[in-house]
Design a protein around this motif. Structure first.
Motif, short mmCIF file in Angstrom:
data_model
loop_
_atom_site.label_atom_id
_atom_site.label_comp_id
_atom_site.label_asym_id
_atom_site.label_seq_id
_atom_site.Cartn_x
_atom_site.Cartn_y
_atom_site.Cartn_z
N THR A 1 63.96 47.45 68.86
CA THR A 1 64.21 46.39 67.89
C THR A 1 63.20 45.28 68.10
O THR A 1 62.74 45.03 69.22
CB THR A 1 65.64 45.83 68.02
OG1 THR A 1 65.83 45.35 69.34
CG2 THR A 1 66.68 46.87 67.69
N CYS A 2 62.87 44.61 67.03
CA CYS A 2 61.91 43.52 67.07
C CYS A 2 62.52 42.33 67.81
O CYS A 2 63.64 41.92 67.50
CB CYS A 2 61.54 43.11 65.65
SG CYS A 2 60.45 41.67 65.57
N PRO A 3 61.79 41.76 68.77
CA PRO A 3 62.32 40.60 69.49
C PRO A 3 62.40 39.34 68.62
O PRO A 3 63.14 38.42 68.95
CB PRO A 3 61.35 40.40 70.65
CG PRO A 3 60.13 41.16 70.30
CD PRO A 3 60.52 42.21 69.32
N CYS B 1 62.87 39.30 64.85
CA CYS B 1 63.82 39.36 63.73
C CYS B 1 64.97 40.33 63.97
O CYS B 1 65.93 40.35 63.22
CB CYS B 1 63.10 39.71 62.44
SG CYS B 1 62.49 41.41 62.36
N GLY B 2 64.89 41.18 65.02
CA GLY B 2 65.95 42.11 65.32
C GLY B 2 65.93 43.39 64.50
O GLY B 2 66.81 44.24 64.63
N SER B 3 64.92 43.57 63.66
CA SER B 3 64.83 44.76 62.82
C SER B 3 64.52 45.99 63.66
O SER B 3 63.83 45.90 64.69
CB SER B 3 63.72 44.56 61.78
OG SER B 3 63.50 45.75 61.07
N SER B 4 65.02 47.14 63.24
CA SER B 4 64.69 48.39 63.92
C SER B 4 63.50 49.09 63.26
O SER B 4 63.16 50.21 63.63
CB SER B 4 65.90 49.32 63.94
OG SER B 4 66.29 49.65 62.63
N CYS C 1 56.36 45.27 64.27
CA CYS C 1 57.53 45.25 63.40
C CYS C 1 57.03 45.31 61.96
O CYS C 1 56.24 44.46 61.54
CB CYS C 1 58.35 43.98 63.62
SG CYS C 1 59.73 43.82 62.50
#
Length: 63
Positions: A32-34, A36-39, A55
Motif C-alpha cells: 500500500t502507498c505510504p 494515500c493508502g492505495s493498493s 503508486c
C-alpha cells in the motif's frame, strides 16, 4: 434456466475465484502507498538496479 443472472453467475464465480488456501501467504500480501493508502502500486527498477515502487493513484515513489 436460472430465474436471474445472479443465480446463473454464482457457479461461475466459485469456479473462477481460486481458494486462498491454495495460494502461499507471501503471494497474497499487498503493498500500500505510504501517502494515500492505495493498493495500486507498481514495482519498477531503480536507477542503480534496485527495486522501487510507484503508486499509480497519487504518483508517489519510494524504495
Amino acid at each position: 434456466m436460472p430465474a436471474s443472472i445472479l443465480e446463473g453467475a454464482e457457479g461461475l464465480i466459485e469456479v473462477a475465484a481460486p481458494s486462498r488456501a491454495a495460494v502461499p501467504f507471501a503471494a497474497i500480501a499487498l503493498l500500500t502507498c505510504p501517502s494515500c493508502g492505495s493498493s495500486h502500486v507498481a514495482q519498477v527498477l531503480g536507477d542503480n538496479g534496485g527495486v522501487s515502487y510507484v503508486c499509480t493513484a497519487c504518483g508517489r515513489s519510494w524504495s
